[in-house]
Design a protein around this motif. Structure first.
Motif, PDB file in Angstrom:
ATOM      1  N   PRO A  45      47.340  64.739  52.198  1.00 11.23           N
ATOM      2  CA  PRO A  45      47.814  64.166  53.464  1.00 11.23           C
ATOM      3  C   PRO A  45      47.171  62.784  53.649  1.00 11.23           C
ATOM      4  CG  PRO A  45      46.098  65.768  53.893  1.00 11.23           C
ATOM      5  CD  PRO A  45      46.336  65.797  52.423  1.00 11.23           C
ATOM      6  N   TYR A  46      47.729  61.777  53.002  1.00 15.10           N
ATOM      7  CA  TYR A  46      47.060  60.485  52.865  1.00 15.10           C
ATOM      8  C   TYR A  46      46.697  59.838  54.200  1.00 15.10           C
ATOM      9  CZ  TYR A  46      48.051  60.655  47.899  1.00 15.10           C
ATOM     10  OH  TYR A  46      48.079  61.024  46.580  1.00 15.10           O
ATOM     11  N   PHE A  47      47.606  59.892  55.160  1.00  9.65           N
ATOM     12  CA  PHE A  47      47.286  59.251  56.443  1.00  9.65           C
ATOM     13  C   PHE A  47      46.132  59.962  57.128  1.00  9.65           C
ATOM     14  CE2 PHE A  47      47.681  58.681  61.024  1.00  9.65           C
ATOM     15  CZ  PHE A  47      47.697  57.294  61.117  1.00  9.65           C
ATOM     16  N   CYS A  48      46.196  61.283  57.207  1.00 11.64           N
ATOM     17  CA  CYS A  48      45.139  62.054  57.870  1.00 11.64           C
ATOM     18  C   CYS A  48      43.799  61.873  57.161  1.00 11.64           C
ATOM     19  CB  CYS A  48      45.501  63.532  57.912  1.00 11.64           C
ATOM     20  SG  CYS A  48      46.891  63.926  58.981  1.00 11.64           S
ATOM     21  N   LEU A 106      56.345  58.804  51.943  1.00 11.21           N
ATOM     22  CA  LEU A 106      56.564  58.452  50.546  1.00 11.21           C
ATOM     23  C   LEU A 106      55.339  58.731  49.672  1.00 11.21           C
ATOM     24  CD1 LEU A 106      58.640  55.156  50.851  1.00 11.21           C
ATOM     25  CD2 LEU A 106      59.437  57.456  50.317  1.00 11.21           C
ATOM     26  N   ALA A 107      54.160  58.316  50.123  1.00 10.29           N
ATOM     27  CA  ALA A 107      52.953  58.514  49.304  1.00 10.29           C
ATOM     28  C   ALA A 107      52.707  59.992  49.040  1.00 10.29           C
ATOM     29  CB  ALA A 107      51.745  57.888  50.001  1.00 10.29           C
ATOM     30  N   LEU A 136      53.966  55.153  58.807  1.00 13.18           N
ATOM     31  CA  LEU A 136      54.868  56.298  58.966  1.00 13.18           C
ATOM     32  C   LEU A 136      55.604  56.610  57.672  1.00 13.18           C
ATOM     33  CD1 LEU A 136      56.471  58.415  60.571  1.00 13.18           C
ATOM     34  CD2 LEU A 136      58.022  56.572  61.283  1.00 13.18           C
ATOM     35  N   PHE A 137      56.339  55.632  57.149  1.00 16.79           N
ATOM     36  CA  PHE A 137      57.183  55.888  55.985  1.00 16.79           C
ATOM     37  C   PHE A 137      56.404  55.808  54.670  1.00 16.79           C
ATOM     38  CE2 PHE A 137      60.236  54.300  59.219  1.00 16.79           C
ATOM     39  CZ  PHE A 137      61.053  55.425  59.271  1.00 16.79           C
ATOM     40  N   GLY A 138      55.352  54.985  54.645  1.00 14.13           N
ATOM     41  CA  GLY A 138      54.573  54.834  53.426  1.00 14.13           C
ATOM     42  C   GLY A 138      53.527  55.913  53.246  1.00 14.13           C
TER      43      GLY A 138
END
Length: 293
Positions: A153-156, A140-141, A134-136
């Protein structure tokens, strides 16, 4: 036990109907076109990939990253405000009742294969990972690793298996051009998806427990949300039935509003003394509607 079985049926029906309502553009699976109508401006409260050909609304995590990753980063007031509002209202209730990927994991867990219970010490550490995502990855990234065009969109893009399941695979099957451009990223995301699918067969909701950033966000409101679970200590006989039944490995009698509770309500249905109940503001919600009699 009859109450529990009926409650599970009601919950899965609601999960399925909500999944169908929020993915009503079924013609997209035939045409390969992603719905771009006015509803796409709004977010669903649960995880649901924007790129799914059937999706008629957006994913809050994807939308939040899209705002953060713009050339001139902005604060995602609408998205964060929306999911904060949901969190204040019901906490992680969305995870248990309205998340389509949660339902998919539950259905996979029903496959009759040997199950695994992660050791408590390991499980406790792994649960913190979703806050890192969530936060990383989601915040933040996206804000730190930027160039003149913005960010990613690093997580996606690199983690979320929902995008591969609901968007990537259907679009690849339909669209020849996309199929011809597959590379390392597709292979990486496909491996993640297969891993989550296999883990979901042997571990209850592993994505929800260890990865989901939206579940992590909602959990921040568990202790203060209007909808909560209440224990009547005068009725509780400490039989342990609620804790034994809880697949999220929570002890509702001791910690009814744990950050890990998805408020599925099964503990309420299985309690032999009706010592557990949903509570909204100052009013107890008896076993009506949300929990079967």
């Amino acid at each position: 036990m009859g109450n529990l079985k009926k409650q599970k049926g009601i919950r899965k029906t609601i999960q399925s109907l909500w999944g169908l309502i929020t993915n009503a553009h079924l013609s997209g699976f035939i045409t390969g076109n992603i719905y771009q109508g006015p509803l796409k401006r709004f977010c669903v409260p649960g995880m649901n990939c924007y790129a799914c050909p059937a999706a008629i609304m957006s994913c809050p995590i994807g939308s939040m990253q899209a705002v953060f990753s713009q050339k001139k980063p902005k604060f995602a007031f609408y998205v964060i405000g929306f999911i904060s509002f949901i969190g204040v209202l019901v906490g992680r209730f969305i995870c248990g009742w309205l998340c389509l990927f949660g339902l998919i994991q539950e259905l996979l867990y029903m496959i009759p294969v040997p199950k695994v219970t992660v050791k408590e010490q390991i499980d406790r550490v792994l649960r913190f990972a979703k806050y890192i995502f969530l936060f990383g990855f989601c915040m933040l990234a996206v804000l730190i690793f930027r160039n003149k065009f913005g960010s990613l969109p690093y997580f996606c893009k690199y983690v979320c298996p929902i995008g591969m399941l609901e968007g990537g695979i259907p679009l690849i099957i339909i669209n020849d051009a996309i199929r011809g451009a597959l590379g390392f990223l597709f292979a990486w995301k496909f491996i993640i998806l297969i891993t989550i699918i296999v883990l979901s067969m042997i571990i209850y909701r592993p994505f929800c427990k260890y990865i989901c950033p939206l579940g992590a966000f909602y959990s921040l409101f568990q202790k203060i949300s209007f909808l909560r679970i209440e224990v009547n200590i005068d009725l509780c006989v400490e039989c342990g039935a609620c804790a034994e039944n809880c697949k999220m490995q929570v002890n509702p009698a001791l910690n009814p509003n744990s950050l890990e509770c998805i408020r599925c309500g099964e503990c309420i249905s299985i309690c032999p003394k009706s010592a557990l109940s949903f509570k909204a503001l100052n009013n107890r919600i008896k076993n009506k509607g949300l929990v079967a009699k």
